[in-house]
Write a protein that holds these residues in place. Structure first.
Motif, PDB file in Angstrom:
ATOM      1  N   LYS A  82       0.056  -1.917 -15.812  1.00  0.00           N
ATOM      2  CA  LYS A  82      -0.562  -2.835 -14.840  1.00  0.00           C
ATOM      3  C   LYS A  82       0.183  -2.799 -13.501  1.00  0.00           C
ATOM      4  CE  LYS A  82      -1.596  -7.749 -14.142  1.00  0.00           C
ATOM      5  NZ  LYS A  82      -1.491  -9.116 -14.728  1.00  0.00           N
ATOM      6  N   LYS A  83       1.524  -2.845 -13.577  1.00  0.00           N
ATOM      7  CA  LYS A  83       2.324  -2.823 -12.347  1.00  0.00           C
ATOM      8  C   LYS A  83       2.195  -1.479 -11.640  1.00  0.00           C
ATOM      9  CE  LYS A  83       5.515  -4.440  -9.514  1.00  0.00           C
ATOM     10  NZ  LYS A  83       5.310  -5.626  -8.653  1.00  0.00           N
ATOM     11  N   LEU A  84       2.139  -0.417 -12.423  1.00  0.00           N
ATOM     12  CA  LEU A  84       2.005   0.915 -11.830  1.00  0.00           C
ATOM     13  C   LEU A  84       0.703   1.043 -11.050  1.00  0.00           C
ATOM     14  CD1 LEU A  84       3.326   3.706 -11.628  1.00  0.00           C
ATOM     15  CD2 LEU A  84       2.122   4.350 -13.720  1.00  0.00           C
ATOM     16  N   ASN A  85      -0.364   0.504 -11.611  1.00  0.00           N
ATOM     17  CA  ASN A  85      -1.642   0.529 -10.913  1.00  0.00           C
ATOM     18  C   ASN A  85      -1.596  -0.313  -9.628  1.00  0.00           C
ATOM     19  OD1 ASN A  85      -5.113   0.285 -12.118  1.00  0.00           O
ATOM     20  ND2 ASN A  85      -4.262   1.014 -10.205  1.00  0.00           N
ATOM     21  N   GLU A  86      -0.836  -1.420  -9.691  1.00  0.00           N
ATOM     22  CA  GLU A  86      -0.671  -2.262  -8.503  1.00  0.00           C
ATOM     23  C   GLU A  86       0.068  -1.512  -7.403  1.00  0.00           C
ATOM     24  OE1 GLU A  86       1.783  -6.320  -7.298  1.00  0.00           O
ATOM     25  OE2 GLU A  86       1.018  -6.122  -9.356  1.00  0.00           O
TER      26      GLU A  86
ATOM     27  N   LYS B 229      -0.628  -1.599  -0.032  1.00  0.00           N
ATOM     28  CA  LYS B 229      -0.737  -1.387   1.404  1.00  0.00           C
ATOM     29  C   LYS B 229       0.668  -1.329   1.969  1.00  0.00           C
ATOM     30  CE  LYS B 229      -5.124  -3.896   1.796  1.00  0.00           C
ATOM     31  NZ  LYS B 229      -5.808  -5.070   2.403  1.00  0.00           N
ATOM     32  N   THR B 230       0.866  -0.550   2.981  1.00  0.00           N
ATOM     33  CA  THR B 230       2.205  -0.386   3.546  1.00  0.00           C
ATOM     34  C   THR B 230       2.286  -0.999   4.935  1.00  0.00           C
ATOM     35  OG1 THR B 230       1.615   1.793   4.427  1.00  0.00           O
ATOM     36  CG2 THR B 230       2.584   1.722   2.212  1.00  0.00           C
ATOM     37  N   GLU B 231       3.522  -1.023   5.465  1.00  0.00           N
ATOM     38  CA  GLU B 231       3.812  -1.537   6.805  1.00  0.00           C
ATOM     39  C   GLU B 231       3.346  -2.986   6.949  1.00  0.00           C
ATOM     40  OE1 GLU B 231       5.607   0.645   8.195  1.00  0.00           O
ATOM     41  OE2 GLU B 231       4.966   2.303   6.922  1.00  0.00           O
ATOM     42  N   GLU B 232       3.621  -3.802   5.935  1.00  0.00           N
ATOM     43  CA  GLU B 232       3.255  -5.217   5.992  1.00  0.00           C
ATOM     44  C   GLU B 232       4.390  -6.003   6.639  1.00  0.00           C
ATOM     45  OE1 GLU B 232       0.609  -6.650   2.403  1.00  0.00           O
ATOM     46  OE2 GLU B 232       2.282  -5.478   1.624  1.00  0.00           O
ATOM     47  N   TYR B 233       4.108  -6.614   7.768  1.00  0.00           N
ATOM     48  CA  TYR B 233       5.089  -7.496   8.398  1.00  0.00           C
ATOM     49  C   TYR B 233       4.609  -8.918   8.186  1.00  0.00           C
ATOM     50  CZ  TYR B 233       8.142  -9.729  11.771  1.00  0.00           C
ATOM     51  OH  TYR B 233       9.075 -10.551  12.357  1.00  0.00           O
TER      52      TYR B 233
ATOM     53  N   ASN C  15       8.162  -2.149   1.073  1.00  0.00           N
ATOM     54  CA  ASN C  15       7.462  -1.072   1.762  1.00  0.00           C
ATOM     55  C   ASN C  15       7.502   0.230   0.957  1.00  0.00           C
ATOM     56  OD1 ASN C  15       5.861  -0.316   3.968  1.00  0.00           O
ATOM     57  ND2 ASN C  15       7.589   0.709   4.968  1.00  0.00           N
ATOM     58  N   ILE C  16       7.113   0.127  -0.301  1.00  0.00           N
ATOM     59  CA  ILE C  16       7.070   1.288  -1.180  1.00  0.00           C
ATOM     60  C   ILE C  16       5.774   2.060  -0.927  1.00  0.00           C
ATOM     61  CG2 ILE C  16       7.076   2.064  -3.581  1.00  0.00           C
ATOM     62  CD1 ILE C  16       9.697   0.725  -2.656  1.00  0.00           C
ATOM     63  N   TYR C  17       5.887   3.357  -0.687  1.00  0.00           N
ATOM     64  CA  TYR C  17       4.711   4.174  -0.445  1.00  0.00           C
ATOM     65  C   TYR C  17       4.125   4.633  -1.780  1.00  0.00           C
ATOM     66  CZ  TYR C  17       6.736   4.276   4.220  1.00  0.00           C
ATOM     67  OH  TYR C  17       7.263   3.910   5.427  1.00  0.00           O
ATOM     68  N   PRO C  18       2.839   4.449  -1.990  1.00  0.00           N
ATOM     69  CA  PRO C  18       2.219   4.852  -3.265  1.00  0.00           C
ATOM     70  C   PRO C  18       2.439   6.323  -3.613  1.00  0.00           C
ATOM     71  CG  PRO C  18       0.715   3.455  -2.029  1.00  0.00           C
ATOM     72  CD  PRO C  18       1.867   3.751  -1.120  1.00  0.00           C
ATOM     73  N   ASP C  19       2.590   7.169  -2.606  1.00  0.00           N
ATOM     74  CA  ASP C  19       2.808   8.591  -2.881  1.00  0.00           C
ATOM     75  C   ASP C  19       4.154   8.857  -3.560  1.00  0.00           C
ATOM     76  OD1 ASP C  19       0.374   9.229  -1.849  1.00  0.00           O
ATOM     77  OD2 ASP C  19       1.121   9.840   0.129  1.00  0.00           O
ATOM     78  N   GLN C  20       5.021   7.842  -3.601  1.00  0.00           N
ATOM     79  CA  GLN C  20       6.291   8.011  -4.298  1.00  0.00           C
ATOM     80  C   GLN C  20       6.116   8.072  -5.810  1.00  0.00           C
ATOM     81  OE1 GLN C  20       9.411   5.233  -3.341  1.00  0.00           O
ATOM     82  NE2 GLN C  20       9.075   5.383  -1.138  1.00  0.00           N
ATOM     83  N   ILE C  21       4.994   7.591  -6.322  1.00  0.00           N
ATOM     84  CA  ILE C  21       4.770   7.624  -7.769  1.00  0.00           C
ATOM     85  C   ILE C  21       4.778   9.080  -8.230  1.00  0.00           C
ATOM     86  CG2 ILE C  21       3.158   7.109  -9.638  1.00  0.00           C
ATOM     87  CD1 ILE C  21       2.098   4.777  -7.975  1.00  0.00           C
TER      88      ILE C  21
END
Length: 632
Positions: free
Chosen positions: A390-394, A399-403, A412-418
């Motif tokens: 569940k967390k992995l899918n989240e 979304k990135t660059e959230e201020y 600021n974890i990029y999904p492509d890091q998976i």
């Protein structure tokens, strides 16, 4: 395996100490001469006297390799009468309460009786298949012989200081040409040895270890004109003989500690002090001797470690910030930052210290800081390190660059890091705590020690703890395979290995710390399984280890994906491999003894954690503080 071969295996395993073994040097024999050190006072200085003690068994049966073996016979002569000669000398001290005189003799007689019991099972041709109770009896005798061998090896590894046991050396491998620092007593390596002795009822060696390492804590520690903070415990120490001042003919014993200034990479051992606190609590609970932890010097030592760990810094997180190589993984492996292993030990040590600290006015601020850190640390690890499907899918949909104070993707974890391997590897049932978390970086590798100790210390909650064991069970072929347990999974390979490890020739893929399998982790698996009432998992892992660990001469680690090879640079007769197996066996035989290591989460921390959840800015943010206090 034929009947004769099966019994031959048992015969060699059960009485390996008296049957000559071509793989053992003379120094490895149980009956070789031993030196005992006795300290005396002379003119105010300690002088060393060596008492050489020789033990021999002139009537012991020695079986040459070229001679045929007949069970109950040697060259067609019955061996039911054994001439045993005990050591006639008087030893200065008995390590385990059993002298050499009765220890060796009793051991041999018991194993001779075991051999006769095996002999009764067979017909004259010696080739009938084993069935039913006979096979069970053979298996039990084989396992008993492995345990006997392990205890002999553990006792042979003991180190003495002024005639008293003070620890165990890292390895006693006579086949290795380079000793390096494997002849030293390591704090982290001694933990399973200390637990084994505690569960055996032999408390003196643990008490001596605790008090002498405490004395080393106050030693001056300097590297290139810089000194680390007070409270740092050494990585290891060695007993050395040095000449007395003004008298070259006399020597004295001294403890020579290494705080990292001589270690490969020159890294301070962050985990040493944390393990010391955990062992101190285990000693008090097991021996019921609380006088040690109540001593003023011990209380001071605990406080020094806590102040060093709780010191304010620049970090925004409650986790400890450390460099690469500051724990069991003591080489460059990309764990710098906030590695899970350190956080699990940190949390466990905080809980243990809180139990042992004497209530006094001078400790009030320290205890307040300790409790606040416990709450923040448990929240941080459970909330941000946890990973399941569940967390992995989240994370995949982040979304990135959230201020924003209300950001979902706080780091600021990029999904492509998976990593691609994780998508297929993650089971539908189960989960684990990731290896590390920093801004824009998640280390998705599975680290066994950090996850297992998170279960033991209650850093992971009950549901997460069961999920961690579910994952180990689901991925048994990857994490256990032919020898428990992978130190981390998966291995770094290719360019990733080159960049992260610096092309470390010892940490090649699926070797050593880079995906190697370490038998010592067996005891931590056993504690975690017992805590979660799943001892059958630990029993299954022990059964896997017993298939070859003794035959392979107790290696430090195993290589390859399935742990099929002894590690290419692994030391044999590695002490914590021996001790890890013994502790696991002891705990399964007496599961209630695991309470000396387990820490349960108390109701006050649970309430405080609930306050943290309700005040989490991700859910609600405001200036008004909660009416509930989470300062104990």
């Amino acid at each position: 395996m034929g009947t004769s071969e099966a019994v031959l295996q048992v015969f060699y395993g059960g009485i390996s100490q008296v049957v000559s073994d071509p793989f053992l040097n003379k120094s490895d024999s149980l009956f070789l001469s031993k030196s005992h050190v006795k300290c005396t006072k002379k003119n105010g200085s300690r002088h060393m006297h060596f008492i050489n003690c020789s033990s021999s068994l002139p009537g012991t049966i020695r079986i040459p390799e070229t001679q045929p073996i007949r069970f109950g016979l040697y060259n067609n002569s019955p061996i039911n009468r054994l001439r045993l000669l005990s050591c006639k000398c008087k030893q200065a001290e008995s390590v385990s309460g059993i002298t050499a005189g009765d220890g060796n003799g009793t051991w041999f007689v018991e194993n001779a009786l075991k051999l006769n019991a095996i002999n009764d099972v067979f017909m004259s041709n010696g080739n009938l298949p084993l069935v039913g109770n006979e096979r069970d009896a053979i298996d039990k005798l084989r396992v008993d012989s492995i345990e006997d061998e392990a205890w002999d090896l553990l006792r042979e590894s003991m180190v003495y200081y002024c005639g008293s046991p003070i620890g165990t050396i890292a390895a006693k491998d006579s086949t290795s040409s380079g000793v390096l620092n494997y002849d030293q007593v390591f704090i982290r390596d001694f933990i399973p040895s200390g637990i084994a002795f505690l569960l055996k009822g032999e408390y003196d060696i643990v008490r001596n270890f605790i008090l002498h390492t405490l004395q080393l804590q106050s030693w001056e520690k300097t590297m290139d004109c810089h000194s680390p903070g007070q409270g740092l415990m050494p990585a290891s120490f060695k007993v050395r003989l040095v000449p007395l001042d003004g008298d070259d003919s006399a020597t004295e014993e001294v403890l020579d500690p290494d705080f990292g200034e001589a270690a490969i990479g020159r890294v301070a051992p962050v985990d040493s002090g944390l393990w010391w606190i955990i062992l101190l609590r285990a000693y008090g609970k097991c021996s019921e001797d609380l006088s040690v932890q109540e001593r003023i010097d011990v209380q001071t030592g605990i406080k020094m470690i806590l102040r060093l760990c709780l010191a304010d810094g620049f970090d925004m997180f409650p986790t400890l910030l450390v460099t690469d190589g500051s724990c069991m993984i003591d080489r460059r492996m990309g764990i710098h930052g906030h590695p899970l292993e350190i956080q699990a030990l940190f949390y466990s040590a905080l809980l243990c210290a809180r139990e042992m600290l004497a209530p006094e006015d001078g400790s009030a601020d320290l205890i307040r800081a300790l409790n606040n850190r416990l709450v923040a640390l448990s929240f941080h690890i459970r909330e941000y390190y946890w990973l399941d499907m569940k967390k992995l899918n989240e994370i995949y949909r982040y979304k990135t660059e959230e201020y924003s104070y209300d950001a979902v993707n706080k780091f600021n974890i990029y999904p492509d890091q998976i990593p691609p391997w994780l998508v297929d590897w993650m089971p539908n049932r189960g989960g684990y705590l990731i290896g590390n978390l920093q801004p824009a970086h998640m280390d998705f590798r599975f680290f066994s020690l950090g996850n297992l100790w998170s279960v033991v210390s209650s850093l992971a909650n009950k549901e997460q703890s069961h999920a961690i064991l579910d994952l180990i069970e689901a991925k048994w072929g990857d994490l256990v395979a032919d020898m428990p347990l992978k130190i981390c999974y998966p291995a770094l390979e290719g360019q990733e290995w080159q960049i992260i490890t610096g092309s470390d020739p010892k940490n090649t893929p699926w070797s050593y710390h880079n995906g190697g399998s370490w038998p010592t982790l067996l005891w931590q698996l056993a504690v975690a399984c017992i805590k979660m009432n799943r001892p059958e998992m630990a029993a299954r892992a022990i059964e896997v280890a017993e298939r070859k660990i003794s035959k392979d001469k107790w290696p430090e680690y195993y290589d390859t994906k399935r742990a099929r090879f002894i590690g290419k640079q692994a030391r044999l007769f590695q002490t914590w491999s021996v001790a890890g197996y013994l502790v696991a066996k002891q705990l399964l035989a007496n599961p209630s003894a695991a309470k000396i290591l387990i820490t349960e989460e108390d109701s006050q921390l649970v309430n405080a954690f609930s306050c943290m959840i309700s005040a989490n800015p991700r859910r609600k943010r405001g200036r008004k503080s909660s009416s509930q206090t989470y300062i104990v």
